[in-house]
Design an enzyme around this catalytic site. Structure first.
Site, PDB file in Angstrom:
ATOM      1  N   GLU A  82       0.830  -1.203   0.000  1.00  0.00           N
ATOM      2  CA  GLU A  82       0.000   0.000   0.000  1.00  0.00           C
ATOM      3  C   GLU A  82       0.868   1.258   0.000  1.00  0.00           C
ATOM      4  OE1 GLU A  82      -3.490   2.052   2.811  1.00  0.00           O
ATOM      5  OE2 GLU A  82      -2.684   0.077   3.289  1.00  0.00           O
ATOM      6  N   GLY A 141      -7.458   4.514   9.138  1.00  0.00           N
ATOM      7  CA  GLY A 141      -8.081   4.279  10.422  1.00  0.00           C
ATOM      8  C   GLY A 141      -7.369   3.231  11.250  1.00  0.00           C
ATOM      9  N   ALA A 142      -6.697   2.261  10.561  1.00  0.00           N
ATOM     10  CA  ALA A 142      -6.092   1.143  11.278  1.00  0.00           C
ATOM     11  C   ALA A 142      -4.580   1.066  11.155  1.00  0.00           C
ATOM     12  CB  ALA A 142      -6.696  -0.171  10.795  1.00  0.00           C
ATOM     13  N   SER A 143      -3.987   1.640  10.129  1.00  0.00           N
ATOM     14  CA  SER A 143      -2.541   1.500   9.937  1.00  0.00           C
ATOM     15  C   SER A 143      -1.948   2.787   9.382  1.00  0.00           C
ATOM     16  CB  SER A 143      -2.232   0.327   9.003  1.00  0.00           C
ATOM     17  OG  SER A 143      -2.730   0.588   7.692  1.00  0.00           O
ATOM     18  N   ALA A 144      -0.624   2.848   9.399  1.00  0.00           N
ATOM     19  CA  ALA A 144       0.104   3.981   8.842  1.00  0.00           C
ATOM     20  C   ALA A 144       1.275   3.437   8.026  1.00  0.00           C
ATOM     21  CB  ALA A 144       0.601   4.905   9.950  1.00  0.00           C
ATOM     22  N   GLN A 145       1.641   4.139   6.960  1.00  0.00           N
ATOM     23  CA  GLN A 145       2.709   3.698   6.074  1.00  0.00           C
ATOM     24  C   GLN A 145       3.709   4.822   5.810  1.00  0.00           C
ATOM     25  OE1 GLN A 145      -0.676   3.019   5.018  1.00  0.00           O
ATOM     26  NE2 GLN A 145      -0.421   1.046   6.052  1.00  0.00           N
TER      27      GLN A 145
END
Length: 668
Positions: A133, A170-174
């Site tokens: 992603e 909302g659930a992860s960061a990249q």
């Protein structure tokens, strides 16, 4: 060309419909295919909420988005338009068996109810990793900002011209970025090889680092924060002070507004409006003290090569944009940390009753505005901690007192498209009207994979950074190089050039056409009762005083030693059927010959040869691989139209039929 992607996130599913010119028909410039965003729309909730009711995800959730795609893609293009559903962090949290059942049901539904191109469920309907992603997002950011096509305009120093990419859902960061030369050499095994292809067929390769933090998205971080408050105050208190909410705001642990006198059995949060304390309380959630097995590390012990902020300039999307431009600024408000932090402190220090009275001044529904306002202070503190304490973005303008207004020019993003911005971080929503989404990166890879290669056949896609060859984990773009083909008239997309056949292919087609014309002639004569009488009723020599334009035309084209006729029509037939003394003089038997000359000077043709072989019974014309059967409809045409159209009608009636002389233009 069109492409459809469904971004199945944790909070909802958004559809993107992209459009681009056929790369094989575009100008062969040293640029990437130009994609345009045709439509986008998001619906709630996420597909992960259907994990225990997978049969409902298609008709009650996805169908409305599919209808949008069908409105945007022309009906004659649907079957060649790929559709992808790519699930992110929301589905990543599901157990493997629930993931499998959900995705299989989605793919089955799409195949059963649409005609979009979906050849492989595993490739088109899948859960993508956070690293993937982030990599797609990095491609999209540099594509829109010009880091790929105009590197000379984005020279950030030391030959570095690409932008780093930050995404928070909302659930992860990249995070994804190309390290400087020193770090790239030191951590080469940690990088991904990304290969695109320009319209001129030349490859473009980049070495990129990407990482993800599951549970570090805004919503999941909020859940971890509330749990930390419960742990901090224990179970004896049912009112927990929350410095990350405006003063006087009362909510449930899930964030729902609590009115009146709450039950003593229900634990609630009570806002105190102390933003500085909020920053301190949320800081431990970064996991900066987690063990680091591979130095250097950033959040939660995750290895990340050292970032050189002199050349690595980052853009942030999703929550980075919404959290800085939702409650605390309009769409055109430029971001800088000093001004932003001051606005957050002013907002979060207000009483909730005052904030509620101002909600009517903003757009959106009352429920949406209230929900965003309740969450705004926590999200702001989380963003600031992640950016400046977690990733290490320089705190421009915060050396001493807060100085609102620094670096607040509205033209910052426009400058990025021309020569590259100098600020270390900028939130971005869209560039030139195209939303900066990781889905654009995925579709750009697909479009680039359609470009015919020039010198190198190395595939488009990404994988491990190996020195030679194709890595074993290389993920292909999912498309194949296209041959130029006739396109559609469109005001946005240029007409595609017609396919240009090779010389050998052209010759084969001409030969086949001549053969079909000659067969049509024979059948025409058989219908008149002349050729049939000669073939099966004795040795009567056949002559005619009337010139036949059809026979003259065929006689002229097929000479004494025509190898094409023998190979196509006679292969495997009775060896006695041969062409005799047929003269191929073009002048004597041209279409322009007068009747007297044609009748009086014609030399022996096929009839004279057949006459000498009286004991040989010829195979029926009907037996010749069905060729005559395919021309039976010619009986309803005039003689002239039969000869003009015989070959063309036969090809139209049998588009998949191949001559034994033909070779395929290109293997898939």
């Amino acid at each position: 060309m069109y492409g459809v992607i469904l971004d199945a996130g944790s909070s909802g599913t958004r559809i993107y419909v992209y459009k681009w010119k056929n790369p094989a028909a575009s100008d062969k410039s040293h640029t990437l295919p130009e994609l345009k965003l045709k439509e986008t729309k998001k619906i709630h909730p996420g597909v992960s909420t259907f994990a225990h009711n997978v049969a409902a995800v298609g008709p009650t959730h996805l169908q409305s988005l599919i209808d949008i795609a069908l409105d945007e893609v022309p009906s004659d293009k649907v079957s060649e338009t790929p559709i992808f559903l790519m699930a992110t962090a929301g589905v990543r949290f599901l157990p493997d068996d629930e993931q499998f059942a959900l995705l299989q049901n989605i793919c089955t539904y799409l195949k059963a109810t649409t005609h979009f191109l979906l050849p492989d469920c595993d490739a088109h309907v899948q859960v993508i990793s956070g690293e993937t992603e982030g990599l797609y997002g990095w491609i999209a950011a540099n594509y829109l900002l010009g880091g790929f096509d105009d590197p000379e305009l984005h020279n950030h120093g030391h030959g570095h011209h690409t932008y780093g990419f930050l995404d928070m859902g909302g659930a992860s960061a990249q995070i994804a970025f190309a390290p400087n030369a020193t770090e790239a050499e030191k951590h080469s095994n940690d990088l991904k090889l990304v290969r695109l292809r320009h319209l001129d067929g030349s490859p473009a390769e980049y070495k990129v680092f990407t990482a993800t933090w599951l549970g570090f998205g805004a919503n999941k971080a909020r859940e971890r924060y509330v749990k930390s408050l419960v742990d901090m105050y224990g179970g004896d208190s049912y009112e927990l002070p929350d410095p990350c909410m405006p003063n006087g705001l009362r909510t449930s642990l899930a964030g729902e507004l609590v009115g009146g006198v709450p039950s003593t059995e229900e634990t609630i949060l009570v806002g105190t409006g102390d933003f500085q304390d909020c920053l301190k309380t949320t800081y431990p959630l970064l996991g900066k003290d987690a063990p680091c097995e591979d130095e250097p590390c950033l959040l939660n012990g995750q290895h990340v090569p050292a970032i050189d902020f002199d050349i690595n300039h980052f853009v942030g999307v999703s929550e980075y944009w919404h959290t800085t431009h939702g409650v605390f600024g309009g769409k055109d408000t430029a971001y800088d940390l000093a001004t932003y932090q001051q606005r957050v402190m002013d907002f979060c220090g207000r009483d909730w009753s005052d904030i509620e009275s101002d909600l009517e001044k903003r757009k959106k529904s009352a429920e949406q505005k209230a929900a965003e306002s309740r969450e705004a202070c926590f999200k702001a503190s989380w963003l600031i901690n992640v950016l400046y304490d977690g990733i290490g973005i320089p705190r421009v303008g915060l050396d001493g007192d807060i100085t609102p207004g620094i670096n607040s020019t509205k033209e910052a993003l426009e400058k990025a498209k021309d020569k590259g911005f100098i600020d270390p971080f900028k939130p971005v929503d869209e560039v030139d009207g195209v939303e900066l989404s990781w889905t654009l990166g995925k579709m750009l890879l697909y479009a680039a994979g359609q470009v015919p290669p020039a010198d190198s056949d190395l595939p488009v896609g990404f994988g491990s950074n190996v020195k030679e060859g194709i890595p074993s984990d290389f993920e292909l773009a999912g498309s194949h190089p296209l041959l130029p083909a006739q396109g559609d008239d469109d005001d946005d997309v240029a007409d595609e050039v017609p396919r240009v056949p090779s010389k050998s292919t052209s010759a084969t087609v001409i030969i086949l056409l001549f053969v079909l014309l000659f067969v049509a002639y024979l059948f025409f004569k058989n219908r008149k009762g002349k050729l049939n009488t000669f073939l099966f009723r004795g040795r009567r020599q056949w002559t005619s005083r009337r010139p036949s334009r059809g026979f003259s035309f065929a006689h002229k084209l097929f000479g004494r030693s025509s190898p094409t006729y023998e190979r196509v029509l006679e292969e495997g037939e009775a060896p006695a059927f041969e062409l005799g003394g047929v003269d191929s003089d073009d002048n004597e038997y041209s279409d322009s010959s007068d009747s007297s000359r044609s009748a009086g000077t014609r030399r022996p043709g096929p009839a004279s040869t057949l006459e000498r072989r009286e004991d040989t019974r010829l195979p029926s014309l009907i037996d010749r691989s069905g060729v005559v059967l395919r021309t039976e409809s010619c009986e309803r045409l005039s003689p002239s139209l039969q000869m003009l159209n015989a070959g063309r009608r036969s090809r139209a009636a049998s588009p998949t039929r191949k001559s034994p002389l033909m070779s395929p233009l290109q293997e898939d």
